[in-house]
Design an enzyme around this catalytic site. Structure first.
Site: not given
Lengths: 99, 395
Positions: B293-294, B297
């Protein structure tokens, strides 16, 4: 006792579960249960009756009890958390009482 | 009569320039404009710098020495930078177009496999093909677009910085294996976009303050201290710090001003790494999906439920109209912390159910299994625009 607390909340202008916008985000008032989310780091979370999850910032030690039922009010603001993965919504507790 | 009309339409369509031909024509057109602009540059420069002599007769170094830096506006500098980027992209584009054979994105979007002959006919007749001016090509200076996204391969070097408390919380035996597994999880989920991750180093630091507080959302001073002390080649490497963050993870976006400096980072809870303990948040985050997920980003993705409200769980969140800015990600009004209910449809007027399995939501690890193709394109566009150093076959 619960009815008394409910009346107190009503007298403050909001019923549990309601929200209102403030300059610092959203004010949340709700009832829920304290749950130990991580025994290693002693992180606690609040799960509300509607299964919403909040992560209290700097929770008072008196309330660090797994399974404790509470009524709480606090500020949330995830609008600035656009680049984070969360396990619950961080909440700055303004008021909290045991049920 | 009908057959005649149909044949006429097909013949007309097949005479439409292919995307490659259109792109080449655009390159030529811009080259020509650029050359004309270069010819008229002296006059424009003279106006800008308040000089009266003709700049084109003086050697460029001599002219440059006459300039007072204070007179060069920021706009002028940006214009010069854009011109340079622009020229470089034009030559890049020409080179790449000479190798342009297929449009893989057509395949990935349509999710069907056609023979080369049929694909060629479809493309030639200008049907189903995505024009290069759209998602196929990447944004560059002055709105110009350049190369096929699928031409490139990308590799993200990763440095891990393990922060522990003075009591040793934050690392355990087996941490190295968790990191190896974490890299494998990243690779298995990004492979379809030609994006890979490569471990470069792991270091361990004992610091109670950094362990408890280093986060943009709690103690920015501790965060700055930690990243400035430990960042390893941030101009080339994705630096991942594990500590006791209350947030599972946080990352900088690629367009942030600190890009390529120590201020470019990912911080995550150490127990959210791969093979995490079943005790963390009721065992919901044991499969290493937080770093997937990170990294999303870090490469420019937004949350699937992006909606601007202070509480993404509330009905006030506007994920049905804001969203992640990617066309093929279904809409999702609010965030979910539990379950994996594929039947949820929080935006009834929009196509598709909530993308609860998407890595860029908040559902628990076992639920998260996919990115959309459009998210892949968005990440690749962001790499080329902001993190070009991750491209392994640069032109």
């Amino acid at each position: 006792m619960r009815r008394v607390l409910f009346i107190i909340f009503l007298s403050m202008g909001l019923a549990p579960g309601l929200r209102s916008q403030s300059p610092h985000g959203l004010i949340v008032k709700d009832t829920g249960k304290i749950i130990l989310a991580d025994p290693v780091s002693q992180t606690y979370m609040i799960r509300t009756k509607a299964n919403k999850i909040y992560l209290p910032v700097a929770l008072n030690k008196d309330f660090m009890q797994d399974g404790l039922k509470i009524i709480f009010e606090g500020n949330v603001d995830t609008a600035r958390l656009k680049r984070a993965r969360l396990a619950g919504i961080p909440i700055t507790i303004n008021r909290i009482i045991k049920q | 009569m009908f057959a005649f009309t149909a044949i006429a339409i097909i013949i007309y369509s097949c005479h439409t320039a292919t995307p490659k031909e259109q792109a080449l024509a655009k390159v030529e057109e811009f080259n020509s404009v650029l050359e004309q602009a270069a010819v008229s540059q002296p006059a424009r420069a003279a106006d800008n710098f308040h000089t009266t002599s003709a700049i084109d007769t003086a050697p460029i170094n001599s002219k440059f020495n006459q300039l007072r830096m204070g007179e060069i506006t920021k706009a002028d500098l940006q214009e010069i930078e854009h011109d340079l980027t622009f020229k470089r992209l034009l030559s890049l584009e020409k080179s790449l177009l000479s190798r342009w054979q297929t449009i893989p994105a057509f395949k990935s979007y349509a999710n069907v496999k056609l023979s080369d002959t049929i694909t060629h006919v479809i493309r030639r007749c200008a049907a189903f093909d995505r024009a290069p001016a759209e998602a196929e090509r990447v944004p560059a200076a002055r709105g110009m677009r350049s190369v096929s996204l699928d031409y490139y391969t990308y590799e993200v070097p990763v440095a891990f910085h393990i922060i522990t408390s003075s009591k040793g919380v934050g690392t355990q035996p087996g941490m190295n294996k968790r990191i190896v597994d974490q890299i494998a999880i990243l690779n298995s989920n990004y492979a379809k976009f030609n994006i890979s991750f490569k471990w470069v180093s792991t270091d361990v630091t004992v610091n109670d303050n950094w362990f408890q507080n280093a986060s943009y959302f709690s103690d920015t001073a501790a965060l700055r201290q930690m990243t400035e002390a430990l960042a390893k080649n941030p101009e080339k490497v994705m630096n991942v710090y594990t500590n006791n963050s209350k947030y599972l993870g946080e990352s900088t976006f690629p367009w942030y001003p600190g890009k390529g400096t120590a201020g470019d980072y990912i911080v995550m809870n150490f127990n959210a790494l791969a093979d995490g303990p079943g005790t963390l948040f009721e065992g919901k985050y044991t499969q290493g999906k937080t770093l997937v997920h990170e990294a999303g980003h870090f490469l420019g993705l937004f949350h699937t439920f992006e909606g601007g409200a202070a509480d993404c769980q509330s009905a006030q969140n506007d994920g049905c109209t804001i969203g992640d800015q990617v066309d093929d990600t279904p809409w999702q009004k609010i965030c979910y912390f539990d379950g994996c209910d594929l039947s949820l449809k929080s935006c009834p007027d929009k196509p598709g159910n909530d993308p609860v399995k998407n890595f860029m939501g908040y559902n628990p690890d076992p639920c998260m299994t996919e990115f959309t193709n459009g998210q892949g394109d968005r990440m690749k566009q962001n790499i080329i625009r902001y993190r070009y150093y991750l491209v392994t076959n640069p032109i």
